[in-house]
Scaffold this motif. Structure first.
Motif, PDB file in Angstrom:
ATOM      1  N   ASP A  93      15.816   5.582 -18.629  1.00 25.58           N
ATOM      2  CA  ASP A  93      16.015   6.580 -17.580  1.00 25.58           C
ATOM      3  C   ASP A  93      17.430   7.156 -17.656  1.00 25.58           C
ATOM      4  OD1 ASP A  93      13.477   6.130 -16.686  1.00 25.58           O
ATOM      5  OD2 ASP A  93      14.054   4.917 -14.953  1.00 25.58           O
ATOM      6  N   GLY A 125       0.552  13.477 -11.769  1.00 22.66           N
ATOM      7  CA  GLY A 125      -0.188  12.712 -10.780  1.00 22.66           C
ATOM      8  C   GLY A 125       0.544  12.651  -9.460  1.00 22.66           C
ATOM      9  N   PHE A 183       0.833  -1.199   0.000  1.00 24.30           N
ATOM     10  CA  PHE A 183       0.000   0.000   0.000  1.00 24.30           C
ATOM     11  C   PHE A 183       0.871   1.254   0.000  1.00 24.30           C
ATOM     12  CE2 PHE A 183      -2.511   3.180   2.450  1.00 24.30           C
ATOM     13  CZ  PHE A 183      -3.551   3.338   1.543  1.00 24.30           C
ATOM     14  N   LEU A 184       2.000   1.146   0.662  1.00 24.24           N
ATOM     15  CA  LEU A 184       2.868   2.315   0.775  1.00 24.24           C
ATOM     16  C   LEU A 184       3.952   2.342  -0.297  1.00 24.24           C
ATOM     17  CD1 LEU A 184       3.254   2.504   4.643  1.00 24.24           C
ATOM     18  CD2 LEU A 184       1.725   3.801   3.159  1.00 24.24           C
ATOM     19  N   ASP A 185       3.897   1.382  -1.226  1.00 23.26           N
ATOM     20  CA  ASP A 185       4.921   1.370  -2.270  1.00 23.26           C
ATOM     21  C   ASP A 185       4.631   2.334  -3.407  1.00 23.26           C
ATOM     22  OD1 ASP A 185       6.537  -0.351  -1.001  1.00 23.26           O
ATOM     23  OD2 ASP A 185       5.820  -2.148  -2.029  1.00 23.26           O
ATOM     24  N   GLU A 186       3.395   2.791  -3.481  1.00 26.95           N
ATOM     25  CA  GLU A 186       3.023   3.703  -4.560  1.00 26.95           C
ATOM     26  C   GLU A 186       3.887   4.969  -4.492  1.00 26.95           C
ATOM     27  OE1 GLU A 186       0.661   2.948  -6.758  1.00 26.95           O
ATOM     28  OE2 GLU A 186       0.813   4.869  -7.834  1.00 26.95           O
ATOM     29  N   LYS A 187       4.367   5.418  -5.659  1.00 30.64           N
ATOM     30  CA  LYS A 187       5.239   6.595  -5.585  1.00 30.64           C
ATOM     31  C   LYS A 187       4.428   7.886  -5.481  1.00 30.64           C
ATOM     32  CE  LYS A 187       6.189   6.440 -10.523  1.00 30.64           C
ATOM     33  NZ  LYS A 187       7.200   6.506 -11.553  1.00 30.64           N
ATOM     34  N   PRO A 188       4.946   8.855  -4.747  1.00 30.08           N
ATOM     35  CA  PRO A 188       4.164  10.063  -4.479  1.00 30.08           C
ATOM     36  C   PRO A 188       3.914  10.935  -5.709  1.00 30.08           C
ATOM     37  CG  PRO A 188       6.346  10.228  -3.461  1.00 30.08           C
ATOM     38  CD  PRO A 188       6.210   8.840  -3.984  1.00 30.08           C
ATOM     39  N   ARG A 189       4.799  10.864  -6.701  1.00 26.46           N
ATOM     40  CA  ARG A 189       4.585  11.652  -7.916  1.00 26.46           C
ATOM     41  C   ARG A 189       4.758  10.742  -9.101  1.00 26.46           C
ATOM     42  NH1 ARG A 189       5.917  17.610  -8.182  1.00 26.46           N
ATOM     43  NH2 ARG A 189       5.877  17.146 -10.383  1.00 26.46           N
ATOM     44  N   MET A 190       3.882  10.902 -10.084  1.00 21.03           N
ATOM     45  CA  MET A 190       3.968  10.069 -11.277  1.00 21.03           C
ATOM     46  C   MET A 190       5.320  10.187 -11.960  1.00 21.03           C
ATOM     47  SD  MET A 190       0.501  10.447 -13.413  1.00 21.03           S
ATOM     48  CE  MET A 190       0.940  10.043 -15.089  1.00 21.03           C
ATOM     49  N   ASP A 191       5.850  11.437 -12.017  1.00 15.92           N
ATOM     50  CA  ASP A 191       7.041  11.665 -12.837  1.00 15.92           C
ATOM     51  C   ASP A 191       8.337  11.435 -12.077  1.00 15.92           C
ATOM     52  OD1 ASP A 191       6.553  13.786 -11.208  1.00 15.92           O
ATOM     53  OD2 ASP A 191       6.489  15.302 -12.775  1.00 15.92           O
ATOM     54  N   LEU A 192       8.244  10.930 -10.849  1.00  8.93           N
ATOM     55  CA  LEU A 192       9.432  10.698 -10.045  1.00  8.93           C
ATOM     56  C   LEU A 192       9.918   9.273 -10.256  1.00  8.93           C
ATOM     57  CD1 LEU A 192      10.640  12.757  -8.071  1.00  8.93           C
ATOM     58  CD2 LEU A 192       9.429  11.592  -6.246  1.00  8.93           C
ATOM     59  N   VAL A 193      11.204   9.097 -10.420  1.00 12.69           N
ATOM     60  CA  VAL A 193      11.732   7.738 -10.563  1.00 12.69           C
ATOM     61  C   VAL A 193      13.045   7.615  -9.816  1.00 12.69           C
ATOM     62  CG1 VAL A 193      10.707   7.256 -12.819  1.00 12.69           C
ATOM     63  CG2 VAL A 193      12.943   8.334 -12.716  1.00 12.69           C
ATOM     64  N   VAL A 194      13.366   6.399  -9.444  1.00 16.85           N
ATOM     65  CA  VAL A 194      14.736   6.068  -9.102  1.00 16.85           C
ATOM     66  C   VAL A 194      15.283   5.533 -10.421  1.00 16.85           C
ATOM     67  CG1 VAL A 194      16.182   4.449  -7.871  1.00 16.85           C
ATOM     68  CG2 VAL A 194      14.283   5.539  -6.704  1.00 16.85           C
ATOM     69  N   PRO A 195      16.283   6.184 -11.027  1.00 21.17           N
ATOM     70  CA  PRO A 195      16.681   5.781 -12.378  1.00 21.17           C
ATOM     71  C   PRO A 195      16.963   4.286 -12.430  1.00 21.17           C
ATOM     72  CG  PRO A 195      17.851   7.759 -11.701  1.00 21.17           C
ATOM     73  CD  PRO A 195      17.106   7.259 -10.502  1.00 21.17           C
ATOM     74  N   THR A 225       0.286  10.922  -5.375  1.00 17.02           N
ATOM     75  CA  THR A 225      -0.358   9.967  -4.489  1.00 17.02           C
ATOM     76  C   THR A 225       0.183  10.179  -3.083  1.00 17.02           C
ATOM     77  OG1 THR A 225      -0.464   8.361  -6.262  1.00 17.02           O
ATOM     78  CG2 THR A 225      -0.783   7.524  -4.043  1.00 17.02           C
ATOM     79  N   TYR A 263      11.181  13.201 -14.190  1.00 18.76           N
ATOM     80  CA  TYR A 263      11.089  13.319 -15.632  1.00 18.76           C
ATOM     81  C   TYR A 263      10.562  14.686 -16.024  1.00 18.76           C
ATOM     82  CZ  TYR A 263      12.422   8.984 -17.862  1.00 18.76           C
ATOM     83  OH  TYR A 263      13.153   7.972 -18.396  1.00 18.76           O
ATOM     84  N   GLY A 272      17.817   9.459 -20.314  1.00 22.62           N
ATOM     85  CA  GLY A 272      17.143  10.701 -19.937  1.00 22.62           C
ATOM     86  C   GLY A 272      18.054  11.625 -19.141  1.00 22.62           C
TER      87      GLY A 272
END
Lengths: 454, 1068
Positions: A40, B623, A23-35, B625, B715, A43
């Motif tokens: 990536d 988005g 449940f808590l694994d969802e990332k807080p922002r869509m565009d955020l990544v750990v490369p 969350t 991104y 990018g």
């Protein structure tokens, strides 16, 4: 009664069970990544906005390509450019240097890529070329950044003193906690060459996208680096290797001088696009091209029309940016390779070869049929000629400062400069320590690095 | 999972008790409420005389006991009320209701505070609560609920140190550096995710502000900045329908364009002429960028070039000097704002059902023409009781629709203060915007669109509208498992959809300018419009949704009459999601709804300066969350109504990104105690019949979701990549494996008292707070690739006092009550590694937006520093500072040679002492309330002349007239002479020098409220129960201020606008 109770218990129990970690694994922002993929990492290297395609802008203003008036000098809004124009002892008004920060950010991004890429080495065949491009590019960017730093913050390369001259910290890992000393100039140049050679083995001949590096850009940079080191043979060879991949020259007869910026971005001569860090002097119409240099262009030289905007009183602004825009170009282009081959050929005694390359290039710069082919009678005269042509062809390209530094090593070519602002005269004598920019204060205070003497 | 197990074990531990108690006895249930206003009394004690059997009423005032069959005596007691005794015969068929009379007929009802988890009487609380009841909430007239807390809440302050930064509230200071500093806002049990503007103040019953660890730690990791709990209105059981209608109209004065002291327009033109004579505009005239050149300078150029005669030029210029754009703005754009508010509320109930329904309508005509907004709120709350009151079900719907409409934007892009928008007849005039007029005139001849800007013609032309639909549905099911133990499930669904639309029609300057900019001259000379002719339409949408779910157990038990335990434990889930998108259409025709495609990839030459650029891309998707999982326990034990011990613990975990699972959560706890000294046998001070001491200690948390344990990157779309148009990644932060949550440690000591007959009552609270593990920056050498490293580097310390006093000086026909509060706060950053250069510390305090201060060890988070002033240079009038104790005009040298410790520290930029005195008078049916507030002990930089702006063609402060002009002036003025070149450092030094610092201390008459009330109890023939007619005036003005430099230290550049309201509230 009892039923109610059990239903309630079950609902609550289910809620408790839901609280698993997913449940808590969802990332807080869509565009955020750990490369974490090759895309990536690519990018990170495509981050032109973060400065991956930028180079030093402060050395240009100190060079003899240009001069300005008192009013023009006041219009330099940044203290650093005002001071750099007059080669003052102190350059910066804060503890930072944009040149230093920018290059080390390129190195940081490259190092992140080179570390993370270790996770993806085992890729399917169809991804292999993407992987290679990422590895090769990261090595190229790192080499380019180290070399930019050396042109700003270190002496010209003198083989007699390079083992003890100070280079720059050779940061090869993304670990920000790592503390490094300045490496020797010799080790620094060796790192640049090693990175470029590694990049050559990974990169495609031509870039996958015009803003990205390629094998041609590696050879072109290698040629520049070897020339700066005085390794004329290797410099000439590298330049020829680059030309073997890409030898395009624009015939300036086909360009329209009525267009304000006659050269396109990513024009056929551009091998790797890089623009200078922005300073106000680049936009000023009171920054003029060196008058003597202007006088050295022939009447039939198309560059007088394509490179310059007349401002009256024999003054000219420069507009021949290979960026196609108002930014100054400091990347790699095929024209530079011809100058490198000509100069190295002269220095190695191959006067005929030098003339051939020089004439081939110049024929595209003159009104068709008007070029009187250059001939060289002796090495000394030839060197003067190729060096002058190099100045005329590569002005406002961020190359002159390092050229001045390396030419000063030869007493016969040594350059002494003088400037006057506000009635005060400032000088820069050949081999002055003022040719080497000071490191930013914060690097001395926090990083404990050794400062350059001024 | 460990925590989940814990919760389960708690369940199992309680079940056998419940089962064991259910035999041989009969349920007795009922309700305890206040006789005066029929509000339920939570926390009242219900005992069976002579036994250990007893309970405490829940937040609905309900109780339920299991009693053996036979005759018993029930004792009902509640602090501040007369106890009641009732003989009963068990089993009973009906619930019993008790209405308690207040003790000694005191004036104030008992204060029931809400933590969002439970309601409790303030008497039983150990923590620090401030309660605003319905009367206080209704006192002010405003569309925004939070505004109603200002100047009536001890410890809470609205910060105005950065003008334009929006509403920044702080409760007892700021205990964070860079993380969110705003209090958590709870609406009906759950954190509110929407815009606070969507809450209609008419639906609010009360507000509780939680200030210390014991009060707020139930909110755990989000409670660090304090918590504001908003409770909406509820119906009353067994009450016949009550209909309340409230309507008011507020008139707010027109913005005052002449409030900011501006230099004389004639002087401004004089400067332009002088600079023109010096050749100052040559570079702009020759610039390839074709920058805008002001009308006066264009006139002078025309005169120089012989295009117009000297006489024509002088005539034109003297005409300019008669004009003032501020008059134009007042004439054509501004107006007084009018706000209308209507609210209808119906509430009532039967024995086992109660309800409240309300409708609200707000309409606001803004202070710029063609700007308005409106809000419609619908609210329905129902509460049922089943199974002999054992099962409680509550369901509510709250819907708000907010709209804002704008057809006119204020004119922009002109610099000159003497611009005219219209001729004598009010016909629109064309002005130049952004680009030089002589160039655009030529361009129009070359086939481009009209490149002039006609502000008056654009009034009402654009469409900038947005609409938000906010829906909140909540339900609570609670079931009494056995007397004293109640299980509860609460669920809330919230959804908000915001749609925005901005339409720039083809005729608008925005659209024409965009089309012209991207008009390409083809080799054959023809024009190609890369941006097609037509309007430009931007659409945006934000969709937000959240689910909140809570499962909890309430337990309360009384034994031996003297021992009382109330406990609460539970589990909470929160899932918030937001998605947004925006699109832009070019070549849009509003009549047929058709748009045309453009090429976003090609780099075009901009027509005006040949630079390369892509057509602006307006499409994006995003988005967010936000998820929380929390566990909490909370309990209090009371002995003999005299000693109270409370404890609270909570663990929160969140979807922090790139953090190891075991670092996602933080456990936080608090303990508290209170002692009613006046109940002790030895206490015999009859003049002070009530005296209570409280002490709490514990931790709250705060969160910064922008840091992570891994290398994270964001991104960015290709449209942000000017060079290649390729999407790319930007590294957000390097890995920080040692990342922790911020914690705020709070100690609170308090004393509550009440004198005989409540002549004086009040409280005195002292607190000490420490912000620990605060997220801050540590400097790194840039050769690492970064210059700052964000981590748990900072710590802050603050302590302060909150005093509240209420006096009932006169009672009876003529009444006089005074409410006074004073808050004092001292704050300090006690640990912060980043030591910056002196110049970085002076950016804050200029009153402008954006200058967020850099924390500095040993000083308040918001500190005003300056450079020492060495007077004006007697020869040139240039400002001087010091280098090595010598006066100098080498500004770069002053900046680099002044160490941070050499800066002058003036004091904090936010009030350190503030409070208000509110006097409520009543005479018969009239009442008058006057609130005077004050803020003391803070500093700001006063506005002054800005030569950088002036040299760039923008008018500046009237200090210009007081500038140094000749030697000797340095003795009478500190305003530097006018430089003739742009000298950034000279202006920058003057801006941050000590001569600009002023004290902010002031006292203001905040508001006055006058009302007339008539009720049925006095006049039986009234067709309604109660009628109140009221008038309210806000922002009435400054009574005293320390400084002469500004008209209002808190509103330095634009006036705090006065507003006047009239309204009526009728209750049927």
């Amino acid at each position: 009664m009892k039923n109610h109770k059990y239903i309630l218990y079950n609902i609550l129990f289910a809620i408790v069970l839901m609280g698993c970690e997913e449940f808590l694994d969802e990332k807080p922002r869509m565009d955020l990544v750990v490369p974490e993929s090759i895309e990536d990492l690519q990018g990170l290297l495509d981050a032109s906005t973060m400065g991956m395609n930028d180079g030093p802008g402060l050395t240009q203003i100190g060079s003899d390509d240009l001069w300005t008036t008192d009013a023009g000098w006041v219009g330099f809004i940044f203290t650093a450019e005002q001071n750099a124009y007059l080669w003052k002892e102190n350059i910066y008004d804060d503890p930072f240097s944009a040149e230093w920060t920018m290059s080390y950010r390129q190195i940081f991004y490259s190092n992140v890529v080179l570390k993370e890429v270790q996770k993806f080495l085992d890729v399917p065949e169809n991804k292999k070329s993407d992987l290679d491009n990422v590895i090769g590019s990261a090595h190229f960017y790192r080499a380019n950044a180290f070399h930019d730093l050396l042109t700003v913050f270190s002496n010209a390369y003198d083989p007699n003193t390079s083992a003890t001259d100070l280079g720059v910290p050779l940061r090869l890992s993304p670990n920000v906690e790592e503390r490094l000393e300045r490496a020797s100039l010799e080790a620094s140049y060796a790192q640049v060459i090693q990175d470029l050679k590694t990049a050559i083995s990974y990169l495609p001949d031509r870039p996958l996208f015009p803003s990205r590096p390629s094998r041609a850009s590696c050879y072109a940079l290698l040629a520049r680096v070897y020339l700066n080191m005085g390794n004329y043979e290797e410099a000439g060879d590298a330049a020829k290797s680059a030309l073997a991949i890409k030898q395009d020259l624009m015939d300036y007869n086909n360009l329209d001088p009525n267009i304000f910026y006659p050269f396109a971005q990513f024009n056929p001569e551009v091998i790797f696009h890089s623009k200078m860090i922005t300073y106000m002097y680049q936009f000023s119409n009171q920054v003029y091209v060196n008058n003597e240099l202007i006088a050295s262009y022939d009447q039939d030289d198309l560059r007088t029309h394509l490179y310059f905007t007349p401002r009256g009183d024999g003054r000219y602004n420069f507009r021949g940016h290979y960026t196609g825009n108002f930014s100054l170009f400091c990347g790699l282009a095929t024209d530079e390779l011809y100058y490198i081959i000509s100069e190295t050929a002269v220095r190695l005694g191959n006067l005929e070869e030098a003339a051939t390359y020089m004439n081939h290039l110049l024929s595209t710069r003159y009104v068709s049929g008007t070029l009187e082919p250059i001939t060289f009678s002796n090495q000394e005269e030839a060197l003067q000629k190729v060096l002058l042509e190099r100045r005329k062809g590569l002005l406002f390209r961020g190359i002159r400062w390092q050229d001045m530094k390396r030419l000063n090593l030869d007493l016969q070519q040594a350059i002494n400069m003088e400037r006057e602002i506000g009635g005060e005269v400032y000088t820069l004598s050949a081999n002055s320590p003022r040719y080497v920019f000071p490191l930013p204060d914060e690097e001395i205070n926090l990083g404990g690095l050794k400062q350059n003497p001024r | 999972m460990k925590n989940a197990l814990l919760t389960v074990m708690l369940w199992l531990a309680l079940i056998p008790v419940g089962v064991g108690m259910q035999s041989q006895t009969h349920p007795v249930s009922g309700k305890v409420y206040s006789a005066e206003d029929r509000q339920p009394l939570p926390g009242a004690l219900v005992m069976v005389q002579g036994t250990n059997n007893g309970v405490v009423t829940d937040e609905e005032g309900d109780f339920r006991l299991m009693i053996e069959a036979g005759s018993h005596v029930l004792l009902i007691s509640f602090l501040g009320y007369e106890p009641q005794v009732l003989e009963i015969n068990v089993p009973l068929d009906e619930p019993i209701n008790f209405s308690l009379q207040e003790e000694g007929m005191a004036m104030d009802a008992v204060e029931i505070v809400s933590t969002g988890y439970q309601q409790l009487s303030k008497e039983r609380a150990t923590g620090s609560f401030v309660h605003a009841d319905r009367e206080l909430v209704d006192r002010r007239v405003s569309p925004n609920i939070l505004e109603r807390l200002e100047d009536v809440t001890p410890g809470l302050v609205f910060n105005r140190d950065r003008e334009g930064a929006g509403t920044e509230i702080s409760i007892r200071g700021t205990s964070t550096l860079y993380a969110n500093a705003q209090p958590l806002i709870i609406v009906d049990n759950f954190p509110y995710d929407g815009q606070i503007e969507n809450i209609n103040p008419n639906d609010v019953e009360s507000i509780t502000v939680l200030r210390d660890a014991a009060a707020a730690s139930i909110w755990g990791a989000r409670a660090g900045n304090g918590v504001i709990v908003i409770t909406t209105k509820r119906g009353i059981e067994g009450d016949r329908p009550r209909v309340t209608f409230n309507s008011n109209i507020t008139l707010r004065e027109q913005p005052d364009m002449f409030y900011f002291p501006q230099m004389d327009v004639g002087d401004f033109i004089g400067v332009e002429r002088e600079l023109f004579g010096l050749g100052y505009y040559n570079s702009q005239e020759n610039s390839v960028q074709r920058p805008l050149i002001s009308p006066v300078v264009e006139t002078l150029i025309a005169e120089r070039d012989g295009i117009i005669s000297n006489m024509e030029a002088e005539r034109a210029i003297s005409e300019f000097s008669q004009r003032d754009v501020r008059r134009e703005l007042e004439k054509y754009y501004y107006r007084p704002a009018v706000n209308q508010q209507y609210a209808l509320n119906i509430s009532g109930g039967s024995q086992s059902y109660r309800y409240v329904y309300s409708v609200g309508l707000d309409r606001n005509a803004g202070d710029v023409v063609d700007n308005s907004d409106s809000r419609i709120t619908l609210n329905g709350q129902n509460h049922w009781k089943f199974l002999k009151n054992k099962l409680n079900v509550q369901a509510g719907v709250y819907y708000a629709q907010s709209r804002s409409l704008s057809g006119t934007a204020l004119p922009q892009g002109y610099n000159s203060p003497y611009i005219h928008f219209g001729d004598e007849m009010g016909n629109p005039l064309g002005i130049n915007r952004g680009i030089r007029g002589t160039f655009t005139d030529g361009a129009m001849g070359a086939g481009l669109l009209d490149w002039k800007y006609y502000p008056l013609a654009e009034r009402g032309m654009m469409r900038d509208n947005s609409e938000t639909n906010d829906l909140r549905i909540n339900t609570t099911v609670s079931y009494e498992i056995f007397p004293g133990l109640k299980a509860e499930v609460l669920y809330q669904y919230w959804n908000a959809q915001t749609n925005g639309e901005v339409h720039h029609p083809f005729e608008s300057f925005f659209a024409r300018d965009m089309i012209n900019t991207f008009t390409q001259v083809q080799p054959d000379g023809t024009l190609l419009r890369a941006v097609p002719e037509g309007g430009i339409l931007n659409l945006s949408g934000v969709s937000e949704e959240s689910h909140s779910l809570r499962g909890q157990l309430h337990y309360n038990k009384v034994w031996n009459k003297d021992h009382e335990f109330v406990g609460l434990g539970g589990y909470e889930l929160k899932d918030y999601g937001r998605s947004d998108h925006s699109v832009r259409y070019y070549g849009y025709d509003d009549n047929i709804g058709v748009n045309q495609p453009v090429d976003y990839l090609t780099q075009y030459r901009r027509y005006q300066n040949n630079s390369l650029g892509r057509i602006p891309y307006g499409n994006s998707i995003g988005g967010l969350t936000d998820r929380f999982v929390s566990y909490y326990l909370n309990g209090s034990y009371t002995y003999k109504n005299m000693y109270i011990l409370s404890a609270s613990a909570r663990k929160d975990a969140s979807n922090l990104f790139g953090v190891e699972a075991n670092q996602r959560g933080v456990p936080l706890w608090s303990v508290g105690s209170s002692w009613v000294v006046s109940s002790e046998k030895f206490y015999n001070a009859s003049w002070l019949p009530f005296l209570k001491l409280r002490a709490t200690y514990g931790f709250n948390g705060n969160i910064d979701k922008n840091v992570s344990a891994y290398t994270t990157a964001m991104y960015m779309p290709g449209s942000a990549n000017a060079l290649s148009g390729l999407r790319y990644l930007q590294i957000v932060n390097p890995p920080n494996p040692n990342l922790r949550w911020e914690r705020i440690h709070i100690t609170n000591l308090a004393l509550d008292f009440e004198s005989k007959n409540r002549l004086i009552s009040g409280s005195l609270e002292y607190y000490y707070k420490q912000g620990l593990d605060l997220i801050g920056d540590s400097p790194f050498p840039t050769s690492t690739g970064i210059d700052r490293f964000r981590g748990n580097f900072g710590a802050t310390e603050s302590h302060g006092l909150d005093v509240q006093l209420v006096t009932n000086i006169l009672k009876g026909r003529f009444g006089w009550q005074t409410y006074f509060f004073h808050s004092m706060i001292r704050e300090k950053v006690i640990s912060y590694d980043l030591e910056a250069v002196s110049r970085d510390y002076v950016a804050y305090g200029s009153g402008a937006l954006g200058g967020s201060p850099l924390p500095r060890e040993g000083f308040p988070r918001y500190s005003v520093f300056s450079y020492a002033w060495a007077g004006l240079d007697p020869n040139t009038g240039a400002p001087r500072g010091y280098i090595n104790n010598e006066p100098s005009t080498n500004y770069a040298g002053i900046f680099s040679n002044t160490q941070p410790e050499d800066l002058i520290y003036h004091g904090p930029g936010r009030p350190t002492n503030f409070g208000s005195v509110r006097n409520d008078f009543s005479f018969g049916n009239f009442s008058l309330s006057v609130n005077v507030s004050y803020r003391l002990g803070y500093y700001f930089r006063r506005p002054t002349v800005d030569y950088m702006a002036l040299l760039q063609g923008r008018i500046t402060h009237e200090d210009f007239a007081r500038r140094w002009t000749e030697p000797g002036d340095e003795l009478i003025t500190n305003v530097p002479s006018m430089p003739t070149t742009l000298n950034n450092n000279r202006q920058a030094f003057y801006n941050v020098s000590e001569v600009r610092i002023e004290k902010g201390d002031h006292v203001r008459l905040q508001d006055v409220r006058l009302s007339y009330t008539i009720g049925k109890e006095k006049l039986k023939t009234l067709p309604f129960r109660r009628l109140e007619v009221y008038g309210y005036a806000n922002n009435l003005g400054i009574l005293w201020k320390e400084t002469d430099a500004v008209a209002d230290p808190d509103f330095r550049t634009s006036r705090a606008l006065r507003s006047f309201s009239m309204g009526a509230r009728i209750e049927f």
